[in-house]
Enzyme design. Structure first.
Site, short mmCIF file in Angstrom:
data_model
loop_
_atom_site.label_atom_id
_atom_site.label_comp_id
_atom_site.label_asym_id
_atom_site.label_seq_id
_atom_site.Cartn_x
_atom_site.Cartn_y
_atom_site.Cartn_z
N GLY A 1 8.54 -11.37 5.08
CA GLY A 1 7.49 -10.51 5.64
C GLY A 1 7.88 -10.00 6.98
N LEU B 1 11.29 -18.53 0.20
CA LEU B 1 9.91 -18.75 -0.23
C LEU B 1 9.08 -17.49 -0.06
CD1 LEU B 1 9.28 -22.21 1.42
CD2 LEU B 1 9.56 -21.77 -1.00
N VAL C 1 11.17 -16.75 5.05
CA VAL C 1 10.88 -18.17 5.00
C VAL C 1 11.73 -18.84 3.93
CG1 VAL C 1 9.08 -19.90 4.80
CG2 VAL C 1 8.51 -17.63 5.62
N ASP D 1 -4.10 -11.97 12.79
CA ASP D 1 -3.62 -11.53 11.48
C ASP D 1 -4.20 -12.42 10.37
OD1 ASP D 1 -2.27 -9.80 9.85
OD2 ASP D 1 -0.32 -10.78 10.08
N GLY E 1 9.40 -12.42 9.40
CA GLY E 1 10.73 -12.93 9.11
C GLY E 1 10.78 -13.47 7.70
#
Ligand SMILES: *[C@@H]1O[C@H](CO)[C@@H](O)[C@H](O)[C@H]1NC(C)=O
Ligand SMILES: *[C@@H]1O[C@H](CO)[C@@H](O)[C@H](O)[C@H]1NC(C)=O
Ligand SMILES: *[C@@H]1O[C@H](CO)[C@@H](O)[C@H](O)[C@H]1NC(C)=O
Ligand SMILES: *[C@@H]1O[C@H](CO)[C@@H](O)[C@H](O)[C@H]1NC(C)=O
Ligand SMILES: *[C@@H]1O[C@H](CO)[C@@H](O)[C@H](O)[C@H]1NC(C)=O
Length: 799
Positions: free
Chosen positions: A523, A520, A528, A639, A526
C-alpha cells in the site's frame, strides 16, 4: 484502496499447521494402544496418579483441587492448565491417600484414604469386563474382550462435551460452582426427553431444573447433539438431519483442542485451543463469540429465584468480552467475594416499621442508570417525578427500592431479585440505603487520612475486591488477548519510554522474512512481509512493514515517531515490536494479526454476524479513544477505514498503521477521488485546509460504524436505487423517515435489535457532521454506545 495492511491468506498459515500436524500424527501412530489390565490401581501418593491416553492428550486420575481435596477427573494433559472436562466425585472430594482401582472382577472404584468407597462406575452386573482404557478422544472406557464398552465417561458428562462425544435425550450438563470450585453449581443444560435442548437455572442448592432461559424450541424433533471433527456442534433430528447449528469453529480437531462447556456463570461456550506450541494462535482457551444465551442478564428472569445473579445483586453483561458480571448496589456487599453469585447483603439496618415515618430522614437512595429489578413489585404508583416516587418509598418501610420511568413508579420489596443493568433498559432504579452509609461514604473521602479503616472504606474495599476476584476468575476463560496485554503492560511499566522496542539490524529482518519473500500486502505506506522471529525464546509470527514513502529523512524525527508508536499498548491497537533504522532502510515490526483486515469480513459472503460486528464497533472506538486521549502522546490516526482495522484470532478489533501519518506522505485528496468523488472515510476538513484534529478520526469512524451496522460498503456503484448508492446519505434518509429497518433488512439478528440499530445509526450521523465541532469525541461515542450517555436526534450531516 491504497493499502491492504497485512492481511494474511488464512489458508497458507493453515497449510503450515497441517504440515506440522502430519508430523505429529505419524509420531503418535507409532505409540501402542495402552490397555489397563484388571487389578491395576494408583493412589494420590503415586508419582503419576493417573492413566494417560496413547497420544498423551488426555489423562484420567487425581487432581488436587483444594488444599486437601482430590477430584477423580479427566483432563487435557498436554496443556499447562490441565483443563478438567469430566469428574466423578465433584461433590464428594477425597483425601490424600485415596485410591482408584480397576478391580480383578472388572469394577472401577474410588476409595477414600480410610477405604470407604466414594464412587463406583455404574457397570451392569454380569458384564464381561476385560480391560479399561483412556482413549484419545477424552473418553475413559471399561470394555469387554470384544471391545464393547460396558461403561464410558462420555455417557455421564459433567459440564463439558468433547468432539466425537454424543449427547442424547436425557443427558445433562451441570455447571460447576465457581471458576475454582468444581462442585455442582447453579445451571443445567439438557436435551430433554421431548427433544428440546434447554438451559435452566437449577432450584437452589439442587440439581433440579428450575427456570429455563434458553432453548432450541425443538420439542418433538431434537435427538442428539454432536460435535464433529471440524468443530461444528449441532442438534440433529432422529433421521440425522441437522435441526440447528449451535457452534461452528471451523477448526480441525487435529490441530485444535475443542470443548463445549456450561460455565459457572450460566453461559454455554465453545472453546478452542491450538495444539501446537509454535502455532500462530494464542496458547490459551478462547471462546467463540456466539455464546448461548447471547445475554444471560437479559434472558434469565425468575418468578421465584434471584435471576442471573444472586439476591440483591444486579447483572451487567459485557458484550465485548461476553461475560456477565454480578454487582452489589452501594450499601450492599457480597456474602462471599469468592462466590459472587450468592448475592449481596445489606450493610445497614433496615428501616424500622415500628414507628411510622419517623425514620424517613435516615434513609436515602443510590441511583442505578438503565436498570431494573424485575418482579417483586408490591405497589404501583403514578408519580410525575423521581422525587415524588422516592418520597413514597421513603415513607414506606417495606420499600427496598423503586424503579421509575415517568410517570410509572414501582415499589420493590426485599430481597431484591432479577437485578439487571443494561443499555436496553429504559427504567432507572433507586435502591434505598441508610444515610449512615452515604455519609460515611462521602465523609470517608474527606477524612481518609484520619481514619483509614472507617466502615466506608471497608465497604468500598469489599465491593472492589468482590469484582476483582470475579474478574480474576473470568480471566482464566478469557485470557486470550488480555493475558498478552497484561504481560506487556507490566513489562512496559517497568521499562523506560520506548525501551521495550527492539532495534533490529537490517540483515536480521532480511533473514526473519526469508529475504522479504512472502508479501502480506502492499500500500501507500509500504509493503508488508511475513516473518518468523524468536522473541524471549519463543517463535513469533510477525508482520514486517517496509516504509517506502518516507517524508522525513530526519533520523531523530523518525525515531521520535517510532518511540511514540512503540509506547502504545492497548488491546484494540496493534502492538509494535521493533523497528529498523539503518542507512536508507526504515522498517517496522508488528505482531501478526492472523485474521487479516476487517475489510474481508465486513461485506458479502464472509460477513461477520451482528453481535461480532457490534463488538468490533466498540473495540475500534476504544482503540481510538486510547490513541486520542489515553496514551502518552495523543495520536491522530488520520486514516481510519476497514483495511486498517485488523482482527486477531478472537476477532478482536486492533487498529493498525496509527502514527504513520507524520512520517509518511499519504495523499488523501487522491485517495478520495479514487472512490469517485464520494465522501468516503475522509473528513471534509481535509479539502478545506482547516486544522486537522482528532475529529477527522471521529468522522471516519462514523462511516465505519454505518458500514458495520449495515454490513455494506459506504459506496455501492451498482445499487439499483440511486438513493441507496451512498450509505451515509441513505442512512440519514432512512433515519429521518423513520425507516431504519430498511438498512438492516437482510440481517435477522439486527432486525431483532432495532433499538441498538437506531442508537448506533444516530451516533454515526453525529460523527459524520460536516462541522467538526458538532461531532462527539470518541469518549462520548463510547459512552453512547455503552449506554451511559443518551443520544439526541442528529441533524442532517451536510446542513
Ligand atoms: C486391548 O484389549 C483388547 C481386548 O482384550 C484386545 O483386543 C486388544 O488387542 C488389546 N490391545 C493391546 C494393545 O493390548
Ligand atoms: C464449593 O461449593 C460448595 C457448594 O456451595 C461448598 O459447599 C464448598 O464448601 C465449596 N468449596 C470450597 C473450597 O469453597
Ligand atoms: C461438520 O459439520 C459441518 C456442518 O454441517 C460440515 O460443513 C462439515 O463438513 C462437517 N465436518 C465433517 C468432518 O464431517
Ligand atoms: C428429517 O426430519 C426432519 C424433522 O422431522 C424433517 O424436517 C426432515 O425433512 C427429515 N429429513 C429427511 C431426509 O427425512
Ligand atoms: C471453513 O474453512 C474452510 C477451509 O479452511 C473454508 O473454505 C470455509 O469457507 C470455512 N467456512 C466457514 C463457515 O468459515
Amino acid at each position: 484502496m491504497h493499502e491492504m495492511a497485512f492481511a494474511i491468506p488464512y489458508s497458507s498459515s493453515f497449510l503450515s499447521l497441517l504440515l506440522f500436524s502430519l508430523l505429529l500424527l505419524s509420531s503418535t501412530n507409532a505409540q501402542t494402544y495402552k490397555n489397563i489390565s484388571l487389578g491395576s490401581s494408583f493412589t494420590t501418593q503415586d508419582k503419576n496418579p493417573f492413566w494417560v491416553s496413547p497420544s498423551g492428550e488426555f489423562a484420567f486420575g487425581f487432581q488436587n483441587v483444594e488444599p486437601d481435596g482430590f477430584l477423580l477427573a479427566i483432563w487435557f494433559d498436554k496443556i499447562p492448565d490441565k483443563t478438567i472436562v469430566w469428574s466423578a466425585n465433584r461433590n464428594n472430594l477425597v483425601r490424600e491417600g485415596s485410591k482408584v482401582e480397576f478391580t480383578a472382577d472388572g469394577q472401577l472404584i474410588l476409595q477414600d484414604s480410610n477405604g470407604e468407597t466414594k464412587w463406583k462406575a455404574n457397570i451392569l452386573a454380569g458384564a464381561r469386563v476385560s480391560y479399561a482404557a483412556m482413549l484419545d478422544t477424552g473418553n475413559f472406557v471399561v470394555a469387554s474382550s470384544d471391545s464393547a464398552h460396558e461403561w464410558e465417561s462420555f455417557d455421564e458428562p459433567t459440564d463439558t462435551i468433547l468432539p466425537m462425544q454424543t449427547f442424547v435425550r436425557g443427558d445433562t450438563l451441570l455447571a460447576r460452582h465457581t471458576a475454582v470450585n468444581y462442585s455442582t453449581g447453579r445451571f443445567l443444560f439438557t436435551l430433554r426427553a421431548d427433544g428440546n435442548l434447554v438451559l435452566y437455572k437449577t432450584l437452589l442448592n439442587s440439581e433440579v431444573a428450575g427456570t429455563p432461559y434458553w432453548s432450541t424450541g425443538t420439542k418433538g424433533y431434537g435427538d442428539q447433539v454432536i460435535i464433529n471433527q471440524t468443530g461444528s456442534m449441532y442438534l440433529t433430528a432422529s433421521n440425522g438431519s441437522i435441526l440447528q447449528m449451535l457452534f461452528t469453529s471451523n477448526l480441525s480437531t487435529t490441530n485444535f483442542y475443542q470443548r463445549a462447556t456450561l460455565d459457572y456463570d450460566g453461559v454455554f461456550r465453545y472453546y478452542v485451543y491450538p495444539k501446537l506450541r509454535h502455532a500462530r494462535q494464542p496458547e490459551t482457551w478462547s471462546s467463540l463469540p456466539n455464546v448461548m444465551p447471547l445475554n444471560i442478564c437479559v434472558n434469565l428472569k425468575e418468578d421465584l429465584g434471584s435471576g442471573a445473579c444472586g439476591l440483591n445483586s444486579y447483572c451487567a453483561y459485557d458484550l465485548g468480552e461476553n461475560i456477565p458480571t454480578c454487582h452489589c448496589p452501594n450499601g450492599y456487599s457480597f456474602f462471599n467475594a469468592d462466590d459472587v453469585q450468592r448475592g449481596c447483603k445489606r450493610d445497614f439496618s433496615p428501616q424500622d416499621c415500628g414507628e411510622e415515618t419517623s425514620e424517613i430522614d435516615l434513609f436515602d437512595f443510590v441511583e442505578i442508570e438503565s436498570s431494573d429489578w424485575v418482579g417483586n413489585d408490591f405497589e404501583y404508583l403514578i408519580k410525575d417525578s423521581e422525587d415524588t416516587c422516592k418520597q413514597a418509598c421513603l415513607a414506606d418501610c417495606f420499600c427496598a427500592a423503586i424503579v421509575y420511568k415517568s410517570p410509572n413508579c414501582f415499589k420493590k420489596r426485599y430481597p431484591l431479585s432479577n437485578g439487571l443493568k443494561d443499555p436496553s433498559v429504559l427504567t432507572k432504579s433507586f435502591v434505598k440505603i441508610s444515610k449512615e452509609i452515604t455519609t460515611l461514604r462521602t465523609g470517608g473521602g474527606e477524612s481518609k487520612k484520619n481514619n483509614d479503616s472507617s466502615p466506608s472504606l471497608i465497604l468500598i474495599g469489599s465491593i472492589l475486591l468482590g469484582s476483582s476476584v470475579l474478574l480474576n476468575f473470568l480471566f482464566t476463560f478469557f485470557a486470550v488477548v488480555r493475558s498478552t496485554n497484561r504481560e506487556t503492560n507490566t513489562k512496559a511499566a517497568d521499562q523506560h519510554q520506548g525501551m521495550n522496542l527492539q532495534r533490529f539490524p537490517y540483515e536480521k529482518l532480511n533473514k526473519v522474512t526469508n529475504g522479504f519473500k512472502e508479501t502480506l500486502g502492499r500500500g501507500a505506506a509500504g509493503t508488508v512481509f511475513k516473518g518468523i522471529l524468536t522473541l524471549d525464546g519463543m517463535e513469533k509470527h510477525v508482520a514486517v512493514k517496509r516504509l517506502d514513502n518516507m517524508v522525513t529523512k530526519n533520523d531523530a524525527e523518525f525515531q521520535a515517531e517510532v518511540n511514540a508508536i512503540g509506547r502504545t499498548n492497548h488491546r484494540n491497537v496493534v502492538q509494535l515490536l521493533g523497528f529498523c533504522n539503518e542507512a536508507q532502510h526504515r522498517l517496522l515490526v508488528y505482531e501478526l494479526m492472523t485474521n487479516g483486515s476487517l475489510e474481508s469480513f465486513l461485506f458479502g459472503e464472509s460477513r461477520l454476524n451482528w453481535n461480532r460486528r457490534m463488538q468490533i464497533a466498540l473495540g475500534t472506538a476504544r482503540g481510538l479513544l486510547y490513541l486520542h486521549e489515553e496514551c502518552s502522546n495523543s495520536i491522530i490516526h488520520c486514516d481510519i477505514k476497514p483495511q486498517n482495522i485488523l482482527l486477531d484470532d478472537s476477532f478482536t478489533a486492533r487498529i493498525s498503521d496509527f502514527g504513520l501519518a507524520k512520517i509518511l506522505k499519504i495523499d488523501r485528496i487522491q485517495t478520495t477521488t479514487a472512490i469517485r468523488g464520494t465522501k468516503g472515510y475522509v473528513a471534509p476538513e481535509w479539502f478545506r485546509h482547516m486544522p486537522v484534529t482528532g475529529k477527522v478520526d471521529v468522522y471516519s469512524y462514523g462511516i465505519l460504524l454505518l458500514e458495520l451496522v449495515c454490513g455494506r460498503k459506504n459506496f455501492e456503484a451498482e445499487a439499483e436505487d440511486q438513493n441507496r448508492m451512498v450509505l451515509a446519505d441513505w442512512a440519514y434518509d432512512c433515519y429521518s423517515e423513520t425507516k431504519l429497518h430498511l438498512l438492516v433488512e437482510n440481517d435477522e439478528e439486527a432486525m431483532n435489535d432495532m433499538k441498538r440499530v437506531e442508537k448506533y445509526v444516530m451516533t454515526a450521523i453525529w460523527c459524520i457532521q460536516e462541522d467538526p465541532s458538532l461531532r462527539p469525541t470518541m469518549r462520548e461515542v463510547i459512552k453512547i454506545l455503552e449506554g451511559t450517555l443518551g443520544v439526541s436526534p442528529p441533524p442532517d450531516p451536510s446542513s
